[in-house]
Design a protein around this motif. Structure first.
Motif, PDB file in Angstrom:
ATOM      1  N   VAL A  64      36.148 -13.403  53.792  1.00 33.24           N
ATOM      2  CA  VAL A  64      36.917 -14.333  53.546  1.00 33.24           C
ATOM      3  C   VAL A  64      38.460 -13.592  53.228  1.00 33.24           C
ATOM      4  N   ILE A  65      38.876 -14.980  52.516  1.00 34.71           N
ATOM      5  CA  ILE A  65      40.333 -14.703  53.021  1.00 34.71           C
ATOM      6  C   ILE A  65      40.851 -14.516  51.301  1.00 34.71           C
ATOM      7  N   GLU A  86      32.118 -13.191  42.655  1.00 27.76           N
ATOM      8  CA  GLU A  86      31.699 -14.478  42.563  1.00 27.76           C
ATOM      9  C   GLU A  86      31.838 -14.784  43.649  1.00 27.76           C
ATOM     10  N   TRP A  87      31.951 -14.330  44.767  1.00 29.27           N
ATOM     11  CA  TRP A  87      31.169 -14.768  45.950  1.00 29.27           C
ATOM     12  C   TRP A  87      30.252 -14.393  46.593  1.00 29.27           C
ATOM     13  N   ASN A  88      29.879 -13.063  46.223  1.00 26.51           N
ATOM     14  CA  ASN A  88      28.417 -12.292  46.440  1.00 26.51           C
ATOM     15  C   ASN A  88      27.772 -13.418  45.738  1.00 26.51           C
ATOM     16  N   ILE A  89      27.670 -12.928  44.618  1.00 25.27           N
ATOM     17  CA  ILE A  89      26.768 -13.224  43.370  1.00 25.27           C
ATOM     18  C   ILE A  89      26.488 -14.957  42.833  1.00 25.27           C
ATOM     19  N   ARG A  90      27.685 -15.758  42.884  1.00 28.38           N
ATOM     20  CA  ARG A  90      27.528 -16.660  42.734  1.00 28.38           C
ATOM     21  C   ARG A  90      26.890 -17.626  41.257  1.00 28.38           C
ATOM     22  N   MET A  91      27.603 -16.532  40.229  1.00 25.90           N
ATOM     23  CA  MET A  91      26.827 -16.957  39.264  1.00 25.90           C
ATOM     24  C   MET A  91      27.321 -18.202  38.636  1.00 25.90           C
ATOM     25  N   LEU A 139      11.203 -14.899  39.881  1.00 26.56           N
ATOM     26  CA  LEU A 139       9.645 -15.037  39.857  1.00 26.56           C
ATOM     27  C   LEU A 139       9.531 -16.773  40.483  1.00 26.56           C
ATOM     28  N   SER A 140      10.136 -17.073  41.298  1.00 25.09           N
ATOM     29  CA  SER A 140       9.678 -18.101  42.161  1.00 25.09           C
ATOM     30  C   SER A 140      10.431 -17.358  43.552  1.00 25.09           C
ATOM     31  N   PHE A 141      10.724 -16.790  44.169  1.00 24.37           N
ATOM     32  CA  PHE A 141      10.825 -15.727  45.082  1.00 24.37           C
ATOM     33  C   PHE A 141      11.924 -16.819  45.788  1.00 24.37           C
ATOM     34  N   GLY A 142      13.233 -17.682  45.146  1.00 25.41           N
ATOM     35  CA  GLY A 142      14.416 -17.833  45.352  1.00 25.41           C
ATOM     36  C   GLY A 142      15.105 -17.436  46.342  1.00 25.41           C
ATOM     37  N   SER A 143      16.218 -18.095  46.471  1.00 28.31           N
ATOM     38  CA  SER A 143      16.963 -17.488  47.240  1.00 28.31           C
ATOM     39  C   SER A 143      17.688 -16.422  46.793  1.00 28.31           C
ATOM     40  N   THR A 144      18.584 -15.921  47.438  1.00 25.27           N
ATOM     41  CA  THR A 144      18.880 -14.535  46.848  1.00 25.27           C
ATOM     42  C   THR A 144      20.394 -13.963  46.911  1.00 25.27           C
ATOM     43  N   HIS A 145      20.958 -13.098  45.852  1.00 22.22           N
ATOM     44  CA  HIS A 145      22.187 -13.323  45.862  1.00 22.22           C
ATOM     45  C   HIS A 145      22.911 -12.047  46.446  1.00 22.22           C
ATOM     46  N   GLY A 146      24.141 -11.518  46.922  1.00 19.77           N
ATOM     47  CA  GLY A 146      24.897 -10.846  47.674  1.00 19.77           C
ATOM     48  C   GLY A 146      24.535  -9.679  47.200  1.00 19.77           C
ATOM     49  N   GLU A 147      25.309  -8.897  47.847  1.00 12.80           N
ATOM     50  CA  GLU A 147      25.582  -7.515  46.767  1.00 12.80           C
ATOM     51  C   GLU A 147      27.059  -7.340  46.943  1.00 12.80           C
ATOM     52  N   LEU A 148      28.276  -6.464  45.754  1.00 13.03           N
ATOM     53  CA  LEU A 148      29.336  -5.979  47.135  1.00 13.03           C
ATOM     54  C   LEU A 148      29.245  -4.713  47.491  1.00 13.03           C
ATOM     55  N   ALA A 149      28.631  -3.752  46.889  1.00 16.51           N
ATOM     56  CA  ALA A 149      28.106  -2.306  47.247  1.00 16.51           C
ATOM     57  C   ALA A 149      28.579  -2.594  49.443  1.00 16.51           C
ATOM     58  N   GLY A 150      28.893  -1.371  49.539  1.00 15.95           N
ATOM     59  CA  GLY A 150      28.780  -1.281  50.751  1.00 15.95           C
ATOM     60  C   GLY A 150      29.729  -2.234  51.681  1.00 15.95           C
ATOM     61  N   LYS A 151      30.171  -3.358  51.258  1.00 13.93           N
ATOM     62  CA  LYS A 151      31.382  -4.173  51.774  1.00 13.93           C
ATOM     63  C   LYS A 151      32.915  -3.643  52.676  1.00 13.93           C
TER      64      LYS A 151
END
Length: 335
Positions: A236-237, A119-124, A141-153
């Protein structure tokens, strides 16, 4: 004399103390194989009633043992109906009795931690809220703000017992690197394993710090203002241990000043008495006013399957105790 006959004439006396233990009395009776006399004590019954019950109790099942626990001359075992033992006044217990706890909460807590990181990464939830207003601002579609990925953390787990291992088993599937931190060096081939003496070296490369250690004199305030400044500005804690592992004032200030990215908090500095839950703030500082905090009311382990699993283990321990067999989850008393 025949063992079954002896047991029939002298059943084990078990006292359940506290609302959570008492609520599971029927479950315990159903799961035990051996006969036992089970008495239940809740706070409103008073100290005299507890003293009467403990006068001939063989086993006490309770999460809290206060300094003024009435004498229990026959007590031979304390069984905790949960994992934490920071509410036990050890001096109130006979020095030679075994004390056991019970786990089975690691499944729910591990899933909670995975959800928190996702949830912290994706903000669903945030995307859902905005999209319901008709706005597509998070869309490709609107080149809106992207969300994060958990991979690589990188997630560091402070306290590597049942919960830590359950988290690692699940989070590795997301391509996350795990650092396991223990009082002694853990053993897990799926994690980088270090001791708590190396905590300061670990914090600067940690994206998520999961607190999963018991609260002891050594861990109280372990995450203080100095250590918070060692963390990344977007780290994040996630605290599912005990609130006091992280200094309250230092944590609030670090979040308010955005020294760290945020926190997911499921354990608290203040708890209501029974019946006082409504509008009871769980901390002395106003964490609820911060938008970089996710708050839950000590609910991470509170799943559909928790009580069935826990009381199966407790019932097994009662049967083992009655039979003189080795007990499960025997705690080594703090020095």
């Amino acid at each position: 004399m025949d063992a079954a006959l002896t047991e029939e004439r002298n059943p084990m006396n078990i006292v359940l103390k506290g609302i959570h233990a008492v609520a599971n009395a029927d479950r315990l009776r159903r799961k035990m194989r051996r006969e036992a006399s089970i008495q239940c004590h809740t706070p409103e019954m008073g100290a005299d009633a507890l003293a009467g019950m403990l006068s001939d109790a063989d086993v006490l099942i309770a999460m809290h043992v206060e300094p003024d626990l009435p004498p229990a001359p026959r007590l031979k075992m304390l069984q905790l109906p949960g994992a934490g033992y920071d509410a036990i006044t050890w001096s109130a217990l006979p020095a030679d009795i075994p004390v056991c706890n019970v786990f089975e909460h690691e499944i729910g807590i591990a899933e909670y931690v995975i959800l928190a990181m996702l949830e912290w990464n994706i903000r669903m939830c945030g995307m859902d809220s905005v999209f319901r207003t008709g706005k597509w601002e998070h869309s490709l579609l609107s080149f809106g703000s992207t969300h994060g990925e958990l991979a690589g953390k990188t997630v560091a787990i402070l306290g590597y017992g049942h919960i830590g291992r359950a988290i690692t088993a699940r989070v590795r599937a997301f391509g996350v690197d795990v650092i396991a931190i223990g009082r002694t060096k853990p053993e897990d081939r799926d994690a980088e394993c270090v001791t708590i003496e190396e905590l300061d070296e670990v914090l600067p490369r940690t994206d998520y710090l999961v607190l999963a250690c018991p609260l002891t004199d050594a861990t109280r305030g372990l995450i203080d203002g100095r250590r918070l400044t060692l963390m990344k500005s977007d780290s994040v804690i996630i605290n599912i241990a005990r609130a006091a592992v992280c200094d309250e004032d230092a944590l609030y200030d670090a979040l308010a000043r955005q020294v760290i990215g945020g926190a997911v908090l499921d354990v608290w500095y203040r708890y209501p008495a029974p019946g006082q839950e409504d509008n009871f703030r769980p901390a002395n500082r106003p964490f609820h006013e911060l938008d970089n905090v996710i708050m839950t009311p000590h609910a991470s382990a509170w799943t559909e399957g928790l009580m069935e699993r826990r009381w199966s283990v407790i019932a097994e321990n009662m049967d083992r105790f009655a039979a003189g067999e080795p007990l499960l989850n025997h705690i080594t008393r703090p020095a």
